[in-house]
Every structure is written in C-alpha cells, then in structure tokens.
Scaffold this motif. Structure first.
Motif, PDB file in Angstrom:
ATOM      1  N   LEU A1073       0.850  -1.204   0.059  1.00 21.34           N
ATOM      2  CA  LEU A1073       0.085  -0.134   0.159  1.00 21.34           C
ATOM      3  C   LEU A1073       0.866   1.144   0.179  1.00 21.34           C
ATOM      4  O   LEU A1073       2.062   1.170   0.507  1.00 21.34           O
ATOM      5  N   HIS A1074       0.408   2.196  -0.295  1.00 16.72           N
ATOM      6  CA  HIS A1074       1.027   3.648  -0.348  1.00 16.72           C
ATOM      7  C   HIS A1074       0.819   4.466   0.705  1.00 16.72           C
ATOM      8  O   HIS A1074      -0.491   4.823   0.636  1.00 16.72           O
ATOM      9  N   VAL A1075       1.357   4.613   1.515  1.00 14.88           N
ATOM     10  CA  VAL A1075       1.043   5.745   2.600  1.00 14.88           C
ATOM     11  C   VAL A1075       1.019   7.275   2.088  1.00 14.88           C
ATOM     12  O   VAL A1075       2.219   7.783   1.818  1.00 14.88           O
ATOM     13  N   VAL A1076       0.136   7.844   2.172  1.00 17.83           N
ATOM     14  CA  VAL A1076      -0.054   9.119   1.367  1.00 17.83           C
ATOM     15  C   VAL A1076       0.398  10.085   2.377  1.00 17.83           C
ATOM     16  O   VAL A1076       1.388  10.784   2.264  1.00 17.83           O
ATOM     17  N   GLU A1077       0.048   9.778   3.832  1.00 16.06           N
ATOM     18  CA  GLU A1077       0.094  11.074   4.655  1.00 16.06           C
ATOM     19  C   GLU A1077      -0.277  10.389   5.975  1.00 16.06           C
ATOM     20  O   GLU A1077      -1.107   9.727   6.263  1.00 16.06           O
ATOM     21  N   ILE A1078       0.608  10.888   6.970  1.00 19.50           N
ATOM     22  CA  ILE A1078       0.062  10.719   8.263  1.00 19.50           C
ATOM     23  C   ILE A1078       0.038  11.939   8.973  1.00 19.50           C
ATOM     24  O   ILE A1078       1.196  12.610   9.186  1.00 19.50           O
ATOM     25  N   ILE A1079      -0.848  12.285   9.721  1.00 16.60           N
ATOM     26  CA  ILE A1079      -1.100  13.221  10.586  1.00 16.60           C
ATOM     27  C   ILE A1079      -1.709  12.756  12.002  1.00 16.60           C
ATOM     28  O   ILE A1079      -2.930  12.287  12.018  1.00 16.60           O
ATOM     29  N   GLY A1080      -0.855  12.888  12.795  1.00 17.74           N
ATOM     30  CA  GLY A1080      -1.049  12.764  14.263  1.00 17.74           C
ATOM     31  C   GLY A1080      -1.683  11.303  14.390  1.00 17.74           C
ATOM     32  O   GLY A1080      -0.844  10.477  13.997  1.00 17.74           O
ATOM     33  N   VAL A1081      -2.988  11.199  14.672  1.00 18.93           N
ATOM     34  CA  VAL A1081      -3.479   9.614  15.031  1.00 18.93           C
ATOM     35  C   VAL A1081      -4.207   9.322  13.704  1.00 18.93           C
ATOM     36  O   VAL A1081      -4.723   8.180  13.599  1.00 18.93           O
ATOM     37  N   GLU A1082      -4.092   9.933  12.642  1.00 18.78           N
ATOM     38  CA  GLU A1082      -4.606   9.617  11.489  1.00 18.78           C
ATOM     39  C   GLU A1082      -3.757   9.472  10.237  1.00 18.78           C
ATOM     40  O   GLU A1082      -2.821  10.149  10.105  1.00 18.78           O
ATOM     41  N   GLY A1083      -4.146   8.434   9.548  1.00 21.56           N
ATOM     42  CA  GLY A1083      -3.248   8.447   8.108  1.00 21.56           C
ATOM     43  C   GLY A1083      -3.944   7.974   6.963  1.00 21.56           C
ATOM     44  O   GLY A1083      -5.198   7.464   7.354  1.00 21.56           O
ATOM     45  N   ILE A1084      -3.629   8.442   5.859  1.00 20.22           N
ATOM     46  CA  ILE A1084      -4.274   7.861   4.688  1.00 20.22           C
ATOM     47  C   ILE A1084      -3.389   7.074   3.834  1.00 20.22           C
ATOM     48  O   ILE A1084      -2.260   7.611   3.444  1.00 20.22           O
ATOM     49  N   VAL A1085      -3.857   6.197   3.290  1.00 20.85           N
ATOM     50  CA  VAL A1085      -3.236   5.129   2.330  1.00 20.85           C
ATOM     51  C   VAL A1085      -3.707   5.067   1.197  1.00 20.85           C
ATOM     52  O   VAL A1085      -5.095   5.066   0.816  1.00 20.85           O
ATOM     53  N   ALA A1086      -3.181   4.632   0.027  1.00 22.62           N
ATOM     54  CA  ALA A1086      -3.779   4.396  -1.294  1.00 22.62           C
ATOM     55  C   ALA A1086      -3.098   3.465  -1.842  1.00 22.62           C
ATOM     56  O   ALA A1086      -2.157   3.008  -1.694  1.00 22.62           O
ATOM     57  N   CYS A1087      -3.896   2.592  -2.791  1.00 23.57           N
ATOM     58  CA  CYS A1087      -3.491   1.518  -3.555  1.00 23.57           C
ATOM     59  C   CYS A1087      -4.363   1.347  -4.787  1.00 23.57           C
ATOM     60  O   CYS A1087      -5.521   1.769  -4.857  1.00 23.57           O
ATOM     61  N   ARG A1088      -3.783   0.429  -5.411  1.00 22.84           N
ATOM     62  CA  ARG A1088      -4.745   0.208  -6.792  1.00 22.84           C
ATOM     63  C   ARG A1088      -4.769  -1.260  -6.989  1.00 22.84           C
ATOM     64  O   ARG A1088      -3.644  -1.824  -6.907  1.00 22.84           O
ATOM     65  N   LEU A1089      -6.022  -1.828  -7.577  1.00 21.68           N
ATOM     66  CA  LEU A1089      -6.019  -3.034  -7.937  1.00 21.68           C
ATOM     67  C   LEU A1089      -5.792  -2.977  -9.380  1.00 21.68           C
ATOM     68  O   LEU A1089      -6.222  -2.062 -10.150  1.00 21.68           O
ATOM     69  N   LEU A1090      -4.814  -3.864  -9.944  1.00 17.54           N
ATOM     70  CA  LEU A1090      -4.619  -3.905 -11.425  1.00 17.54           C
ATOM     71  C   LEU A1090      -5.807  -3.903 -12.026  1.00 17.54           C
ATOM     72  O   LEU A1090      -6.794  -5.046 -11.872  1.00 17.54           O
ATOM     73  N   GLN A1091      -5.952  -3.508 -13.246  1.00 17.54           N
ATOM     74  CA  GLN A1091      -5.253  -2.241 -13.787  1.00 17.54           C
ATOM     75  C   GLN A1091      -5.271  -1.164 -12.995  1.00 17.54           C
ATOM     76  O   GLN A1091      -4.190  -0.420 -12.661  1.00 17.54           O
ATOM     77  N   ASP A1092      -6.176  -0.562 -13.092  1.00 19.41           N
ATOM     78  CA  ASP A1092      -6.511   0.762 -12.585  1.00 19.41           C
ATOM     79  C   ASP A1092      -7.547   0.981 -11.742  1.00 19.41           C
ATOM     80  O   ASP A1092      -8.771   1.753 -12.054  1.00 19.41           O
ATOM     81  N   GLN A1093      -7.887   0.246 -10.702  1.00 13.43           N
ATOM     82  CA  GLN A1093      -9.009   0.252  -9.717  1.00 13.43           C
ATOM     83  C   GLN A1093      -8.545   0.864  -8.295  1.00 13.43           C
ATOM     84  O   GLN A1093      -7.948   0.034  -7.703  1.00 13.43           O
ATOM     85  N   PRO A1094      -8.834   2.139  -8.011  1.00 18.36           N
ATOM     86  CA  PRO A1094      -8.336   2.420  -6.972  1.00 18.36           C
ATOM     87  C   PRO A1094      -8.834   2.087  -5.562  1.00 18.36           C
ATOM     88  O   PRO A1094     -10.082   1.864  -5.542  1.00 18.36           O
ATOM     89  N   CYS A1095      -8.213   2.242  -4.605  1.00 20.72           N
ATOM     90  CA  CYS A1095      -9.052   1.821  -3.427  1.00 20.72           C
ATOM     91  C   CYS A1095      -8.118   2.815  -2.277  1.00 20.72           C
ATOM     92  O   CYS A1095      -7.167   2.681  -2.279  1.00 20.72           O
ATOM     93  N   LEU A1096      -9.106   3.630  -1.529  1.00 18.86           N
ATOM     94  CA  LEU A1096      -8.607   4.287  -0.567  1.00 18.86           C
ATOM     95  C   LEU A1096      -8.693   3.991   0.874  1.00 18.86           C
ATOM     96  O   LEU A1096      -9.824   3.410   0.917  1.00 18.86           O
ATOM     97  N   MET A1097      -8.009   4.250   1.591  1.00 22.45           N
ATOM     98  CA  MET A1097      -8.059   3.573   3.110  1.00 22.45           C
ATOM     99  C   MET A1097      -7.789   4.940   4.026  1.00 22.45           C
ATOM    100  O   MET A1097      -6.864   5.482   3.801  1.00 22.45           O
TER     101      MET A1097
END
Lengths: 1132, 154
Positions: A1073-1097
């Motif tokens: 997974l790609h960790v986009v940013e971590i701020i304090g107690v929160e973090g946002i993470v992004a990944c994609r399913l091949l080919q181009d189907q994103p999923c955000l966390m």
C-alpha cells in the motif's frame, strides 16, 4: 357627510370593546371581530363569505390608512386582518401597518403588531428590514416584556442578513438576571445557528456557559444547540459526555424542581433531549458508550408508569441503545421493550413498535419471528398507516421464499391506497423485490403489470427503464430470456385486446416498446395484427404525444408485409402533418422505413437489443466535469430511487445497525455510515451522507470469506479463529429454530395444544409461515456466503468502472444454490419448522467443511515473502533482483523450473513454484510473477514420461479474472523429459478475497490415447494490489467520488513508539500500500488493483485499535482488502 | 423540531396556524389543505401518527378541534403528542375550561400562549405555572425590570 357619520358609528363599538380586559377572555359580543365571526358563521355559501370578507377588508383598508386611527384601533383592526388572512384572503395592504403597530404601539398593541408581522411576513419579505430598528430598540428596553417580545419575534421571522446587527444584544441577554430572558436568548441563538451557522460560530463558549446555567430551563434550551452541533461533529464534544450523563442521572433521579415535572415524570423533554445527544456521542465509540450504559439502564428501569410520556422516554432509550456500542444486557431489555410496544393494545405504541422493529430486524431477524402473529394482525389492521408500516417491515425481511406472499400484500395495499407519495414509494419497492426474487417469469411479468398499472405516471421513471433494460439485456440463460420476453408479449397483446384506455401512459410506452421489439417471438401472430392493436392506441383521446411517439417507433419496427405497410401508411399520413415535431419526425421515419424494407433491416436490426449500440454508459466524457464539481463541493450523484429510499430510511428511526461488517442478505438493509472522516472534512462541506446505500443493499451476494463478524449481540467480538467463530454463530440455530417457531405461535401444529385452533387462526398461521419462511435461517444462510437464489441475474458487462454497472456486476456473482437453499425453497408451509431442523445440521457440517477447506488451501497458497514484496516495491532497481524462492531445499525441482521462466519475467520476483497436479506422464506446476503493472501466471508442464506428448492443449479459466495468453510459442508437442511453459497475464474482473484459476490440459500420448488433467491455482487478491501514488489533495477528491466502502477496526501494532506508523509500515510492506500522509493519529493510504482500480483507506487510531475506512469505486474491493489487511497484521 | 402547528375544526375551518420554519404561501396552502384532508378522514381511535411527504404528522382531536403538527424525522412522536396535550392544558388554564369558541374569538391570545410555550419549534417552557405567570405578567404589563428583581423568584 353621511359617510363620516357612518364611520364614526362603526368605530364606536370597537372603541368600547377595547375595555374588555385580556384576563377575562370570554368573547365580547359587541366586538367587531365578534360581529365578523358571527356574520361569517351565519352565511351559507362560500361566495357570500367571499363577498363579506372583501367588504370587511375594504373597510379595514380605509381605516388603517386614515391618519386619525389610533394605535388602539389599529390593534383591533390588525386582529381582524389576521382573522381574514387565516381564512385565506390576502390583505397585503396591512403588512406595513403591522410593522408600524409594532414600532409605535404601547406594549399590548406592540404585541399584536409583532404577532401580525410574524404571521404575515416570510423570512425573505423585504418589509422585514423595517422591523430591525424596532427590534433593536425593544431589545434594549428596560421593560422585560418588550425584551421578551423582541426575542420571540427574532426567533420567528428575522432577515438573515440583519442578524449581525442584533447579535451582540441577544448575546448580552445570556447574562440577564431573569431566566426567562436567558432562555429565550438561547433559543433565539439556536434559531440563528440553524439559519446562519457562521454568524454565531465564535460564541461557542457562551453556549457552554448556558449549559452550566443554574436554571435548568436555560440548560435545557442550550441542549438544542448542542444537539445540532454534535450532530455535525460528534468528535468535538466527546468530553461533555460525562456531564450529559450526570445531568441525565440527576433528572432521572428526580433532583429537579417539581416545576419541571410533567404528569409526575421528571422533565421528560430534557430527558429525551439528553438521550438523543448521548446516542449521537456513543455511536461507533465503545469508550464513550460505556460511560452511558448505566444511566440508560436506569432510565429504562425508572420509566415504568403507564403513560404516553414514559413511553416516549422508553422509545428514545431504545433508539439510543441500538445506536451506541452494543451491550447485550441492554439490548435484551430494549428488545423486550420493543416487544411491549408491538403487543400493546394502544395503537400509537403499536405503530412505534413496528417502526422500531423495522430497523432492528436488520440486525436481529428473529425478533420479527417472535412477533409474527402480531405482524400478521397488523397487516389486516383497519388503519392504513399501520398496514403501511407493516409492509415496510416485511419489505426488510423479504427473501426468495416469501416474496410472492409479501408482494401480494403490497399490491393489495397499493390498490386501496390513495396517497401518491406512498404509492410511488411502495411501487418502487415492489419492483425491486420482483426483480430480485421473482420465482418465475409469469409471476414477474404479472407483478410488473400491476406495478405499471397501479404506479401509473407518478412512479419513478427508473422502474420502467430498468424493466426494459432487463428484458433487452437478458440474463444468464438465453432460453429463459426468450421465455420471459414471449410471456411479456403474450400478456401485452391480451391487454391491448382488452381495454387499453385505462392503462397509464408509462405502461403503454412499455407495452409498445416490448411489442415492437419482441412480438416476432410469437410466430402465430401476424405483425400486422400487432400493428393494428398499436394503431388503436394512437386514436385514444388520452394518449399523450410521448406515448404516441413510442407507439410510432414500435410500428416502425413492425411494419412488414402488405397489411402492416398499409396500416403504417395510413398512420404516417395522419401524423406527418402533426404540430408536434417529434411525432412528425417519427411519422416520417415510419413512412420511409415501411417502404424500404432493406433500409429498415439495416436501421432496426431485429433481436439485437442494445448490445450493438455503442453508448458510453459510464458517461466518462463527463468525468472531468464531475470531479471538478465534486472538488467545488457538489454532492455525489445518487439515483432518484435511492434518494427516496434514503429519505424514507432517515425519516423514521435512525437506528444504525451496529454490525456494519455483518453480512446480511436482506434487501437494502445495510446502512452505510457515511460521515466523512475528520481528516477529510476539510475538503468541503459535504460530509458523505450524500452517498448511496443501495450499492451495498443491492448486492445480495455477500461473501463471508472477506468479512469478519466483529460486532455481535454480546458486544465486540474479539477476533477468533474463523472456525470457532462460525461455530458460535451457527450452532444455536438448529436448537433455536423450532423453539422460535413455537414461541411465535403457541398453537402451531408443531406444538401439541389441547385446544383446537379456529379456522381463522389457522389461516393466519399459514400466512405467518409463508411470510416468515426462510427468515429463521436468514442469518445462517448469509453466513455461509451463499447468495440468495436470484432469478434475473443481470449480465455483467464490460469493466466495472461506473457505479451503475458495478452494481450489476456484484449481482452477477454466480454460485449454485446450496442444498440447504433448495430444501428451503420447497416451500412446504407446514413442514417448515421440521425442515429447518433437518437442514440445520447439514448446513453446519457443510459450513465447517467450507471453512476447513478454505483453511487448507490457504496454506497451499503461494505467497510472497516480505523481502520479495519490498523488492518489487522499489521496482526501478530490478536488475539485481534475484528470485530465489524460499523453501526450495525441499523441492530441488523448483530450481530447474525457475530456469524455464520466460525471459521477460526473469528480472522479477516470483512466487514459490507450486506443483498443481501430476499424472503418469505430466507434472504441472505454476507460479505467479508480480510486475509493476501486471501479474503474470506461468504454468510449467513437465513431461516426466519417456515418450513425447502430442496435441497438447492447455485451457485456463477463472470466474474472477481476465486471462490473456502472452506466450505465442507453439507447444502442441512436449518432448520427453522437457518442460513447456505457458505464460498468461492476469487482471481482476471482479474482486474476491482469493481468486482461483482453473484449467485443463488435454493431450495425446504417442499411441493416440487422449488424456486430460484438471488443475486449479489459487492466489490471494493481494498479489494484484499495487501502490497508488497520489497527493493528499488528489486523495481528497477521489475519496468523495467513491461509493463503495467498508469500515472495520484492526489490531494496532503497538510495540514501537509510534503504533500508527509501524502498523502502516507493515501494511505497506506486506500489501504494497502507498502511505500518502500521516497526521497525528490519522493516516491515509492508497492502493490500486490492477489495472486501474483505486482503493483508498483512511485510518485512525482510536481506543487502542486502528479504525479503518476503505472506499473504492469497485464493489467488494474494500471488503477484500480489509481481509488481507487483517491477515497481514495478524501474521505480523 | 416542530415545523408547523395547525388548529382546525371538524368542519375544516382553520383556527390557528403557526409556522416554525419558512414555508411559501403556496406551500402553506397546500399543507393546510392536505392536513385537513388527511386528518379529517381519520376514524376515531386510529393511530395519531401519519406520514406526509418527508414529515411526520402528529395530530390529536380535542372536542371539535383538531391539533395537528408536522415534525422532523428524528422527532419523537409520542413526546409531541404530549406537547399538544400540554398546550391544551395551558389554554384550559388560561381560558378556564377552554372550548373552540374561546379560540375562535380570542385567537390572538391562543397565539400568545403558544409563543410562551414553544419558540422556534422547540419547547421553551415546560412548567405550566411559569407559562401562566409569564402571560399574566404580559397582560398586566406594568412591571419593569426593577420590580421583577425585587420579587421573589417563582
């Protein structure tokens, strides 16, 4: 002269009447108002009344504009004007005088002036500006009554733009020594907050002061504001929870002055307000919920008097208990409470009980079973509103077994119902159920016929649209589709032969389209006959021009042969001169195409439906526009039917089921919680409650294997081994089902009772058993991960990119109904209970088999080691990446096979090469290779025999994957002791926790004998996950655009100093997974399913756990991903 | 929050209307018409709760007069039923055994009582005594703030 005298005379009584003191409020017979009222009551016709009032208004108008009228007279005139306006006669001339009266009158007159203003003027009325000064003056008055009046009027009508002018004065009143003033000031501020929240933002701390006011009334008033603010941002006020709990405790304990009692119940209004606040605070928050458990219990216990007001408190309590983090004890009591409501002879309580049941039933279907006889009675209740609510409840428990009974009941209601709004709503539900659970074609078409004729032209346009779409696109079985179409054609032809005049326009349009498209399926009917039937529709008086163009279109498709052409000619001649341009166009088309059959065949090819028309149904060309609009704060799109559904849902109890991840197979029962996470709320004002619910609800096929049961009746379930968990859920059911049956209707044939049941009772029981059929097995059925048998499984089409198509995709999960389902479907009403007993153990065993087998395969699954993933994560340096599969000591064969890897894959890491199958002459093994943008599957076919193999054919297939062959090499022949390699590229068609490739190798030995070997290869979805590198801003935009989501708590890896970072790092390593940013107690993470189907966390550390929220445009993807996250963390 | 309160007679004559959130004149007319049609058609002893578009309707009949309110979705129907009852109690206290005629001929008083009881669609004062006192004070009119402060709190 005489005029003046007359005026004076008429004015006299009113002057006299002014002396009547307000305290002695009985009517004064001499007042002008009294005269007016009496005059009106004596009249017999509306016309006379109108004349009288107009005369009255004329005289009032004359008097108010006279400079000699005193304020006293003005007050009396104003009262009369109010009366005339109430009767529906406009008196706008008096508005300005009302304001004048409020300005200039003494206190009593002023009050009437203010009253008139608040009744006459809207918030946007321009005359209100003239009031601002008066209000300002009165707010500063030393006369308390004037202050009160001013506060009342600002909470009633006040121009939004002028709020800043009086705000400081209203605020000042929060410190007023008199509590009534403080109370009114708080409520006025509440009103300001509602209409212009920005303007009162900065005085938040003053609200806190009001909350701590020594007068309970002021505190109560301040709770209105708090309720509103907490609704918008529950996290900001968690610190107040214990204060609210303490207040509630004191109230419940009777610590408030007697003054606040209502029918000897202490401050019920306050109690209910507090309960509402607590439920908002405790939602999805275990810690906060625990603080309030005790006081809720106490409230339940104390509210025992038999009075409406205690029931009101109980009802609110139950709502709260089902909203906050569950506690089994409380839930049990709440369920009992609901039972009392449902069983109550008081109709109001019964109604609320049904409402509560409707929501709770999603979590706890057996509660409905308990009350089945009451529900049946309610279904035949004389009060339509009770019936309606019962149907709502039944709608939630519909399944394939009871659908016919429930739909019949709904249609029965629809035929009697007169309210358009209800009809629209219910018709939509029937259509939804019919499509989802239709047992056969005949039933489906007939039900839809009723839907169209009852729903008429008020129904949502997407109902006929989706019906036609279903017909045209068809579903899995071609033969069935043909039968369905044929049945529709038959049914419509007979309808047209009857009396089509009474059919609604929409229905006629559907009929024309279907006949135009499919009447050729009926070979025994000449198209000319159909054309004539259609032509009849054109001649009907009430056919709208829209319907006529549908009819003409259908005729265009049908005109063939002599008779048809002549009818067409006649018709087109009539309409080619129509004033309606669309009709004229259609008529022209008809004319030309009927004469040129070659052209017609080209333009309107038969039986192809919509398949060949290239339509960009995802409207991808609008994507840019949409994302721009979303970024600018627009709400995501929801289809109208769903909007209404949401509306209906939020209308009643907003009891959110506590098991968000609990799989439920009931229709539209999963309520998605869509408040935007705190991190993202900055991106715009729209919190996501604007997104859809039906996606989740629509997909009845829930798979358990990705979803863990996290919340249960006993509260949060600590994560256990899957087998154990399933057993816990499953085991009680065989024991419970017969018992339940008995509980619900004690006189059921199952339980021997000495008294013979009356015929009527028996009827009811029959109805009950057919209505609640399959319900008791509901939870277990869906736990098994079996989809409900669904007749019209829409075809999946294309890439599941748009949300509309993805919904269908999720519906198209194919899985054969289990034996259990078949058993249940046998629909033997009376042996229902015994059947359940029979089926349950079987189901249990099957389930455990399922589980063991899935556990078994898990071990065999080829997985990447951590280091492998790391390497492919840093893909650019892949030259020195040497793929050394671990465990290869055991299998020296691997090494040799590795050398057979295709050259283009040799630079990448590959999974362990696992053997698939062997037979006398072949050894099959496979591995998969992760590339940056694809996943490759390599199958090795080793010939272990001494002879060559010929005519070898390898076929691979997968339900979840798109498979394309990469290697082109000729490999029909595999020489002795050599290896053939097949290279495939895989991409995900439909996400699932594990995906499986099945295949078959067929070959011939030298002697010509054919052989074949089957194999299957499983791989985790995680292999298809790649990091998605996005910025925080991009993430924000994407987040809002995605509609499928899931939420769950994960274990936090807390051995390091920063648990969040280390947990996310584990996920990053294991799942890429790609960790986009971590701020304090929160973090946002992004990944994609091949080919181009994103999923955000989105992750947030909360109460020692990591609460994650995943969103994706692809259905099922969030659920699958969360499963892998869970596993990754467990293994860590 | 209560959106509106209507009082009308069995004959379909409007006796009092209070709108707590903005409605246009057209909407008001429509609401009044629909409410009367719906509520007057109800048989005695049927449920006091109805659904109208996205509003909950709670009504109750007292003698010849119907009290009818429209509520937000999250409001508690039973509680509002008691709000209506409390309002009737207040009217009763003020007029002394209130009847429809009292409200017809003194409708402005009924409005004033309502203003002391509900504000902005929320219950302002739950104490019957306090409302009565507030009204009495407003009626006698003469007191100023100083006098208030000198009086013992009720």
């Amino acid at each position: 002269m005489s005029d003046v005298v007359e005026k004076t005379l008429t004015a006299l009584p009113s002057l006299l009447s002014l002396d009547s003191q307000p305290g002695s409020a009985k009517l004064s017979s001499t007042s002008k108002l009294g005269n007016l009222i009496r005059g009106i009551t004596e009249l017999t016709s509306k016309h006379e009344e109108e004349k009288l009032i107009q005369r009255e208004l004329l005289s009032i108008k004359e008097q108010v504009s006279s400079p000699n009228t005193t304020m006293r007279q003005m007050k009396e005139l104003m009262v009369r004007t109010i009366y005339c306006e109430m009767l529906g006669y406009e008196a706008s001339f008096s508005y300005i005088h009302a304001i004048k009266l409020a300005q200039q009158g003494t206190v009593l007159e002023k009050r009437v002036g203010y009253l008139a203003v608040s009744l006459f003027l809207n918030e946007s009325h321009e005359l209100l500006l003239l009031l601002v000064n008066t209000v300002l003056k009165d707010l500063q008055s030393t006369n308390l009554i004037e202050v009160c009046m001013a506060l009342t009027v600002v909470s009633q009508v006040f121009p939004k733009d002028m709020i800043p002018a009086i705000l400081p004065l209203v605020e000042e009143k929060l410190n007023h020594p008199k509590e009534i003033i403080r109370r009114k000031a708080v409520l006025a501020l509440y009103k300001f907050y509602l209409i212009a929240p920005n303007q009162v933002q900065y005085i938040h701390n003053k609200f806190r002061k009001a909350l701590c006011d020594k007068d309970p009334g002021v505190m109560t008033a301040s709770l209105h504001i708090y309720l509103q603010m907490i609704q918008e941002n529950p996290d900001g006020y968690k610190d107040l929870t214990s204060s609210f709990v303490t207040i509630l405790k004191q109230v419940v304990g009777g610590k408030l002055p007697m003054d606040f009692n209502y029918h000897s119940v202490p401050a019920p209004w306050l109690q209910i307000q507090l309960l509402r606040i607590l439920s908002l605070l405790g939602k999805n928050d275990q810690g906060t919920s625990e603080i309030m458990h005790e006081v809720l219990d106490e409230s339940l216990r104390r509210a025992e008097m038999n009075h409406n007001i205690t029931y009101a408190i109980l009802y609110e309590c139950v709502k709260c208990i089902y909203t906050i983090h569950p506690k089994s004890e409380l839930l049990e009591k709440a369920a009992k409470c609901i039972g009392n409501f449902v069983l109550s002879p008081k109709i109001n309580l019964k109604y609320l009980g049904l409402k509560a049941l409707t929501y709770v039933v999603q979590q706890d279907p057996k509660l409905a079973l308990q009350h089945q006889m009451t529900i049946i009675e309610c279904l035949d209740h004389s009060d339509l509103i009770i019936k309606r609510e019962t149907l709502e409840l039944l709608f939630r428990i519909t399944n394939a077994q009871n659908v016919t009974v429930i739909v019949e009941k709904m249609l029965e209601f629809l035929r009697m119902n007169k309210d358009d709004h209800t009809t629209t709503d219910l018709v939509g539900k029937v259509a939804e159920l019919a499509e989802k659970y239709a047992p056969d074609n005949e039933w489906f078409i007939e039900t839809m016929n009723t839907v169209f004729s009852v729903g008429g032209d008020t129904m949502q346009p997407d109902i006929p649209n989706s019906f036609l779409k279903l017909l045209s696109e068809g579903f899995d079985s071609v033969e069935e589709v043909r039968k369905l179409r044929l049945f529709a054609v038959n049914s419509y032809i007979s309808l047209l032969r009857g009396d089509p005049g009474k059919l609604p326009q929409r229905f006629l349009q559907v009929i024309s389209w279907v006949l135009g498209e499919y009447s050729h399926l009926r070979e025994d009917v000449d198209p000319a006959v159909v054309t004539r039937l259609l032509a009849k529709l054109l001649d009907m008086k009430n056919s709208s021009s829209e319907t006529k163009s549908w009819v003409l279109m259908a005729m265009t498709k049908l005109c063939e042969g002599g008779a048809g052409v002549s009818v067409a000619k006649e018709v087109s001649e009539t309409y080619s001169s129509s004033l309606d341009t669309v009709l004229r166009q259609r008529a022209q088309e008809l004319q030309y195409l009927s004469q040129d059959s070659e052209l017609r065949a080209k333009v309107l090819p038969r039986g192809v439906g919509l398949e060949h028309v290239e339509v960009d149904s995802s409207l991808s060309f609008l994507d840019g526009f949409v994302s721009e609009a979303l970024a600018a704060g627009a709400a995501p799109y929801k289809p109208p039917h769903q909007r209404q559904e949401e509306l209906a849902r939020s209308k009643a109890l907003s009891l959110e089921p506590y098991g968000l991840s609990l799989p439920m197979s009931m229709s539209s029962c999963s309520i998605t919680d869509r408040q935007s996470p705190t991190l993202l709320s900055m991106s715009s004002g729209l919190s996501g409650d604007s997104t859809d619910l039906s996606h989740k609800g629509g997909s009845t096929t829930l798979k358990l294997d990705g979803v863990k049961r996290v919340w249960g009746k006993e509260g949060y379930l600590v994560q256990r081994e899957p087998v154990e968990e399933a057993a816990r859920v499953e085991v009680p059911s065989p024991l419970r089902s017969p018992g339940q049956q008995g509980e619900g209707d004690t006189s059921h044939s199952q339980t021997p009772t000495p008294t013979p049941t009356s015929e009527c009772d028996q009827e009811k029981q029959q109805l009950a058993s057919s209505l609640f059929l399959g319900l008791s097995s509901q939870s277990s059925v869906c736990l098994m991960g079996k989809p409900e048998p669904q007749r019209f499984r829409r075809k999946a089409k294309g890439e599941a990119t748009s949300s509309s198509t993805s919904e269908q995709t999720s519906n198209s999960l194919v899985s054969p109904p289990s034996t259990v389902d078949n058993l249940l479907c046998n629909n033997l009403l009376d042996s229902n209970a015994s059947q359940l007993v029979v089926s349950s153990p079987e189901r249990t065993s099957q389930l455990s088999q399922d589980l063991t087998s899935s556990n078994g395969t898990w071990d065999r699954e080829s997985e990447f080691t951590n280091s492998d993933i790391k390497e492919s994560d840093t893909a650019p340096i892949r030259d020195n990446c040497v793929a050394v599969p671990h465990q290869d000591k055991d299998r020296p064969k691997d090494l040799s096979l590795t050398s057979h890897l295709p050259a283009e894959l040799s630079g990448f890491s590959h999974s362990e090469i696992s053997p698939l199958c062997t037979d006398r002459s072949l050894d099959l093994s496979a591995c998969h290779v992760q590339k940056e943008d694809s996943l490759a599957l390599v199958v090795f076919i080793a010939n272990s025999s001494d002879s060559d193999i010929q005519q070898m054919l390898l076929q691979v297939d997968s339900e979840e994957l798109e498979i394309s062959r990469v290697s082109e090499g000729e490999m029909e022949k595999v020489c002795s002791h050599s290896v053939a390699v097949c290279h495939y590229s895989l991409s995900v068609k439909r996400p699932s926790v594990h995906v499986e490739v099945t295949g078959m190798v067929s070959y011939q030995l030298l002697d010509g004998t054919p052989h074949s070997v089957n194999f299957s290869y499983k791989l985790p979805l995680a292999s298809f996950i790649r990091p998605l590198k996005v910025s925080t801003e991009e993430y924000g935009t994407m987040w809002l655009a995605f509609s499928h989501d899931t939420k769950q708590n994960l274990t936090l890896i807390s051995d390091g100093p920063e648990p969040l970072t280390s947990t996310l790092n584990v996920l990053k390593e294991k799942l890429q997974l790609h960790v986009v940013e971590i701020i304090g107690v929160e973090g946002i993470v992004a990944c994609r399913l091949l080919q181009d189907q994103p999923c955000l966390m989105h992750c947030r550390v909360h109460a020692g756990a990591l609460s994650v929220w995943l969103r994706s445009p692809v259905p099922d993807l969030p659920d699958c991903l969360i499963y892998h996250c869970q596993r990754a963390l467990q293994e860590h | 929050m209560i959106r509106f309160l209507l009082l009308f007679s069995r004959q379909g004559k409007l006796r009092l209307q209070k709108w707590f959130t903005p409605f246009t004149d057209r909407e008001k007319k429509k609401v009044i018409r629909d409410m009367m049609a719906m509520v007057l058609a109800r048989t005695p002893r049927s449920c006091n709760f109805l659904q109208w578009r996205d509003l909950k309707i709670v009504y109750k009949r007292y003698a010849s007069l119907y009290f009818c309110t429209g509520l937000d979705d999250q409001d508690n129907e039973l509680l509002v039923l008691e709000v209506l009852h409390r309002y009737v109690e207040l009217l009763d206290k003020y007029f002394g055994n209130v009847c429809e005629l009292d409200i017809i001929f003194n409708f402005e008083k009924a409005y004033f009582i309502l203003d002391e009881f509900l504000m902005g669609g929320e219950v302002l004062e739950t104490s019957k005594a306090s409302v009565a006192v507030a009204l009495e004070e407003a009626d006698t009119l003469q007191e100023t703030m100083e006098e208030y402060l000198n009086k013992p709190a009720y």
